[in-house]
Enzyme design. Structure first.
Site, PDB file in Angstrom:
ATOM      1  N   GLU A   1      31.391  32.939   9.571  1.00  0.00           N
ATOM      2  CA  GLU A   1      31.707  33.512  10.873  1.00  0.00           C
ATOM      3  C   GLU A   1      32.147  32.406  11.840  1.00  0.00           C
ATOM      4  O   GLU A   1      31.931  31.213  11.569  1.00  0.00           O
ATOM      5  CB  GLU A   1      30.467  34.245  11.413  1.00  0.00           C
ATOM      6  CG  GLU A   1      29.915  35.324  10.475  1.00  0.00           C
ATOM      7  CD  GLU A   1      30.754  36.612  10.442  1.00  0.00           C
ATOM      8  OE1 GLU A   1      31.982  36.550  10.674  1.00  0.00           O
ATOM      9  OE2 GLU A   1      30.183  37.679  10.165  1.00  0.00           O
TER      10      GLU A   1
ATOM     11  N   HIS B   1      37.023  35.388  10.265  1.00  0.00           N
ATOM     12  CA  HIS B   1      36.164  34.797   9.225  1.00  0.00           C
ATOM     13  C   HIS B   1      36.884  34.750   7.868  1.00  0.00           C
ATOM     14  O   HIS B   1      37.815  35.526   7.621  1.00  0.00           O
ATOM     15  CB  HIS B   1      34.811  35.515   9.128  1.00  0.00           C
ATOM     16  CG  HIS B   1      34.793  36.851   8.481  1.00  0.00           C
ATOM     17  ND1 HIS B   1      33.831  37.805   8.742  1.00  0.00           N
ATOM     18  CD2 HIS B   1      35.595  37.443   7.544  1.00  0.00           C
ATOM     19  CE1 HIS B   1      34.037  38.869   8.015  1.00  0.00           C
ATOM     20  NE2 HIS B   1      35.107  38.685   7.272  1.00  0.00           N
TER      21      HIS B   1
ATOM     22  N   ASP C   1      31.344  35.842  -2.190  1.00  0.00           N
ATOM     23  CA  ASP C   1      30.129  36.102  -1.415  1.00  0.00           C
ATOM     24  C   ASP C   1      29.422  37.331  -1.958  1.00  0.00           C
ATOM     25  O   ASP C   1      29.961  38.043  -2.814  1.00  0.00           O
ATOM     26  CB  ASP C   1      30.457  36.273   0.088  1.00  0.00           C
ATOM     27  CG  ASP C   1      31.730  37.092   0.344  1.00  0.00           C
ATOM     28  OD1 ASP C   1      32.162  37.823  -0.559  1.00  0.00           O
ATOM     29  OD2 ASP C   1      32.277  36.995   1.451  1.00  0.00           O
TER      30      ASP C   1
HETATM   31  C1  F6R Z   1      34.903  39.752   1.127  1.00  0.00           C
HETATM   32  C2  F6R Z   1      35.037  38.714   2.151  1.00  0.00           C
HETATM   33  C3  F6R Z   1      35.545  39.020   3.516  1.00  0.00           C
HETATM   34  C4  F6R Z   1      36.787  39.906   3.546  1.00  0.00           C
HETATM   35  C5  F6R Z   1      37.245  40.146   4.979  1.00  0.00           C
HETATM   36  C6  F6R Z   1      38.391  41.146   5.056  1.00  0.00           C
HETATM   37  O1  F6R Z   1      34.499  39.193  -0.100  1.00  0.00           O
HETATM   38  O2  F6R Z   1      34.712  37.622   1.866  1.00  0.00           O
HETATM   39  O3  F6R Z   1      35.825  37.810   4.179  1.00  0.00           O
HETATM   40  O4  F6R Z   1      37.820  39.309   2.818  1.00  0.00           O
HETATM   41  O5  F6R Z   1      36.180  40.640   5.743  1.00  0.00           O
HETATM   42  O6  F6R Z   1      37.920  42.387   4.632  1.00  0.00           O
HETATM   43  P1  F6R Z   1      38.922  43.624   4.469  1.00  0.00           P
HETATM   44  O7  F6R Z   1      39.869  43.259   3.393  1.00  0.00           O
HETATM   45  O8  F6R Z   1      38.026  44.781   4.089  1.00  0.00           O
HETATM   46  O9  F6R Z   1      39.598  43.808   5.784  1.00  0.00           O
END
Ligand code: F6R
Length: 247
Positions: free
Chosen positions: A142, A137, A67
């Protein structure tokens, strides 16, 4: 599905890196789907260490972002393309032209999402790394997102914006939109590797792994895929029944 429960975040990062290394070694032209975020920092560091020690090469590997935020300047350090360069791509022997992602500054975002969908589909991702949001998510899909969805322009939930505010000067600077691979896109990967660390991930992990398979928990979609590995630290696993009865 294989679930690995590591003692701590460092052990989990090494386990996840082992799984990625195995794919990189076994495919002639490996294609990795990469996530960004705090969870992945240790995983990428472990892969960088292996490459810098000379035991692992990414020379034939291509990486594809999950993303990208919409509207950030192309030099912004939090643009995911820059994050993945800083944490992985620029530190290993990946070719400079082997990093792919959606362009969040495209004047035609819908067309850009479609272009990226086609690119990822044609690439055939060998293994897709995923983190999980505190709301369940995956990528920026979401709660409420269809499991069949393809890459698209999405609006971030306020919870996700609050969660990601730590990477920006203030919440007002967190973008409101992103281009994300859809859950349908993610499920096309040959294998999926979900990593979760920390007590704040215990509830979404429980919902994803043992709750109903439901669009209310986007990460539960991985249970529809035949080749899934999940790597957790003890805190993220703490609300799973097996982990609870062992402690
Ligand atoms: C990032 C993404 C998000 C994260 C998720 C967890 O490319 O797609 O779905 O993997 O928000 O984020 P962290 O690892 O910062 O808790």
């Amino acid at each position: 599905m294989q679930v690995f429960i590591a003692a701590d975040a460092a052990e989990a990062a090494d386990k996840a890196a082992d799984i990625v290394e195995n794919v990189v070694r076994s495919r002639p032209r490996p294609r990795l789907g990469v996530a960004t975020g705090s969870t992945m920092v240790g995983v990428y560091q472990s892969l960088v260490d292996r490459c810098q020690a000379g035991g692992l090469s990414f020379a034939e590997t291509s990486i594809y972002l999950l993303d990208e935020y919409v509207g950030l300047d192309s030099n912004h350090p939090q643009a995911f393309r820059n994050v993945i360069r800083a944490d992985l791509a620029d530190l290993v022997d990946l070719r400079d032209d082997a990093v792919f992602g959606p362009d969040g500054s495209s004047p035609d975002l819908e067309a850009e999402a479609q272009r990226y969908e086609q690119l990822v589909t044609e690439a055939c991702i060998d293994i897709q790394l995923l983190g999980i949001g505190s709301n369940g998510h995956i990528a920026f899909n979401e709660p409420g997102t269809s499991f069949e969805g393809l890459s698209s322009v999405v609006t971030l939930s306020e919870r996700t914006r609050r969660d990601n505010a730590r990477f920006f000067a203030s919440i007002d600077d967190v973008p409101r939109q992103a281009i994300t691979q859809g859950i349908g896109t993610i499920l096309q990967a040959r294998a999926i590797l979900l990593v979760a660390l920390g007590a704040h991930k215990a509830r979404p992990i429980c919902d994803a792994l043992i709750g109903p398979v439901s669009i209310e928990t986007p990460a539960s979609a991985i249970r529809l895929h035949p080749d899934v590995s999940v790597v957790l630290d003890a805190e993220a696993a703490s609300q799973l029944p097996a982990a609870r009865s062992e402690s």
